[in-house]
Design a protein around this motif. Structure first.
Motif, PDB file in Angstrom:
ATOM      1  N   UNK A 242       0.849  -1.197   0.000  1.00 12.85           N
ATOM      2  CA  UNK A 242       0.000   0.000   0.000  1.00 12.85           C
ATOM      3  C   UNK A 242       0.884   1.246   0.000  1.00 12.85           C
ATOM      4  N   UNK A 243       0.255   2.375  -0.277  1.00  9.25           N
ATOM      5  CA  UNK A 243       0.959   3.650  -0.088  1.00  9.25           C
ATOM      6  C   UNK A 243       1.037   3.899   1.420  1.00  9.25           C
ATOM      7  N   UNK A 244       1.896   4.801   1.830  1.00 10.99           N
ATOM      8  CA  UNK A 244       2.033   5.095   3.259  1.00 10.99           C
ATOM      9  C   UNK A 244       0.807   5.780   3.844  1.00 10.99           C
TER      10      UNK A 244
ATOM     11  N   UNK B 277       6.158  -0.767 -12.075  1.00 10.03           N
ATOM     12  CA  UNK B 277       5.071   0.134 -12.494  1.00 10.03           C
ATOM     13  C   UNK B 277       3.857  -0.009 -11.584  1.00 10.03           C
ATOM     14  N   UNK B 278       3.578  -1.223 -11.135  1.00 11.12           N
ATOM     15  CA  UNK B 278       2.476  -1.426 -10.184  1.00 11.12           C
ATOM     16  C   UNK B 278       2.775  -0.674  -8.891  1.00 11.12           C
ATOM     17  N   UNK B 279       3.992  -0.766  -8.400  1.00 11.87           N
ATOM     18  CA  UNK B 279       4.352  -0.076  -7.158  1.00 11.87           C
ATOM     19  C   UNK B 279       4.299   1.443  -7.317  1.00 11.87           C
ATOM     20  N   UNK B 280       4.644   1.959  -8.499  1.00  2.56           N
ATOM     21  CA  UNK B 280       4.511   3.408  -8.749  1.00  2.56           C
ATOM     22  C   UNK B 280       3.045   3.829  -8.638  1.00  2.56           C
ATOM     23  N   UNK B 281       2.145   3.019  -9.193  1.00  2.00           N
ATOM     24  CA  UNK B 281       0.713   3.317  -9.106  1.00  2.00           C
ATOM     25  C   UNK B 281       0.211   3.216  -7.669  1.00  2.00           C
ATOM     26  N   UNK B 282       0.702   2.220  -6.939  1.00  2.00           N
ATOM     27  CA  UNK B 282       0.330   2.074  -5.520  1.00  2.00           C
ATOM     28  C   UNK B 282       0.827   3.275  -4.735  1.00  2.00           C
ATOM     29  N   UNK B 283       2.071   3.666  -4.947  1.00  2.00           N
ATOM     30  CA  UNK B 283       2.642   4.815  -4.246  1.00  2.00           C
ATOM     31  C   UNK B 283       1.837   6.085  -4.518  1.00  2.00           C
TER      32      UNK B 283
ATOM     33  N   UNK C 161       9.460  -5.670  -1.235  1.00  2.00           N
ATOM     34  CA  UNK C 161      10.586  -5.084  -0.500  1.00  2.00           C
ATOM     35  C   UNK C 161      11.577  -4.397  -1.435  1.00  2.00           C
ATOM     36  N   UNK C 162      11.823  -4.989  -2.586  1.00  2.00           N
ATOM     37  CA  UNK C 162      12.751  -4.395  -3.554  1.00  2.00           C
ATOM     38  C   UNK C 162      12.276  -2.993  -3.951  1.00  2.00           C
ATOM     39  N   UNK C 163      10.971  -2.842  -4.182  1.00  2.00           N
ATOM     40  CA  UNK C 163      10.441  -1.535  -4.585  1.00  2.00           C
ATOM     41  C   UNK C 163      10.256  -0.599  -3.399  1.00  2.00           C
TER      42      UNK C 163
ATOM     43  N   UNK D   3       7.787   5.124  -1.430  1.00  2.00           N
ATOM     44  CA  UNK D   3       7.043   5.279  -0.180  1.00  2.00           C
ATOM     45  C   UNK D   3       5.923   4.237  -0.132  1.00  2.00           C
ATOM     46  N   UNK D   4       6.280   3.009   0.255  1.00  2.00           N
ATOM     47  CA  UNK D   4       5.340   1.889   0.274  1.00  2.00           C
ATOM     48  C   UNK D   4       5.354   1.196   1.623  1.00  2.00           C
TER      49      UNK D   4
END
Length: 131
Positions: A13-15, A70-76, A90-92, A97-98
């Protein structure tokens, strides 16, 4: 079979997401939120696409990304949450900010194993290559 690598599924998730304060949760608790997914590219998405984890609520896929990054960028950015292997999360999270949240569901605890018809023969072949 020999144990090789444990890589459980987690929620990312985002923070600022309402679930970000949690350390663990059941997958069903995530179904009230929008998801970001990788369409058919990873085992976790194929698995989750066919499951409702005992719930009548479907997953709400709001967006799709072509890679874990790219998924983590959208989540962030707050587009939704994602389910992926802990190693990818964890890598992302190391440069975004995840928040990584562990799932309590039995199916989420995945591990890789080495399989061979005969480990005695396999070990013999490996040792000959090393010598």
């Amino acid at each position: 079979m020999l144990p090789y690598f444990r890589d459980p599924a987690v929620v990312v998730t985002s923070l600022t997401h309402p679930l970000a304060s949690r350390k663990k949760l059941a997958f069903e608790e995530c179904l009230d939120y929008d998801f970001v997914a990788i369409p058919g590219a990873r085992w976790i998405d194929a698995f989750l696409g066919g499951t409702k984890s005992g719930s009548d609520k479907p997953m709400r896929i709001r967006a799709q990304g072509g890679s874990y990054e790219s998924v983590c960028c959208l989540v962030e950015a707050g587009v939704g949450i994602a389910v992926m292997q802990e190693s990818a999360g964890k890598r992302n999270a190391s440069h975004m900010a995840l928040k990584i949240i562990h799932l309590t569901d039995d199916w989420a605890d995945s591990s890789m194993q080495i399989c061979a018809r005969s480990f005695a023969l396999w070990c013999l072949r490996v040792s000959r290559r090393v010598s």
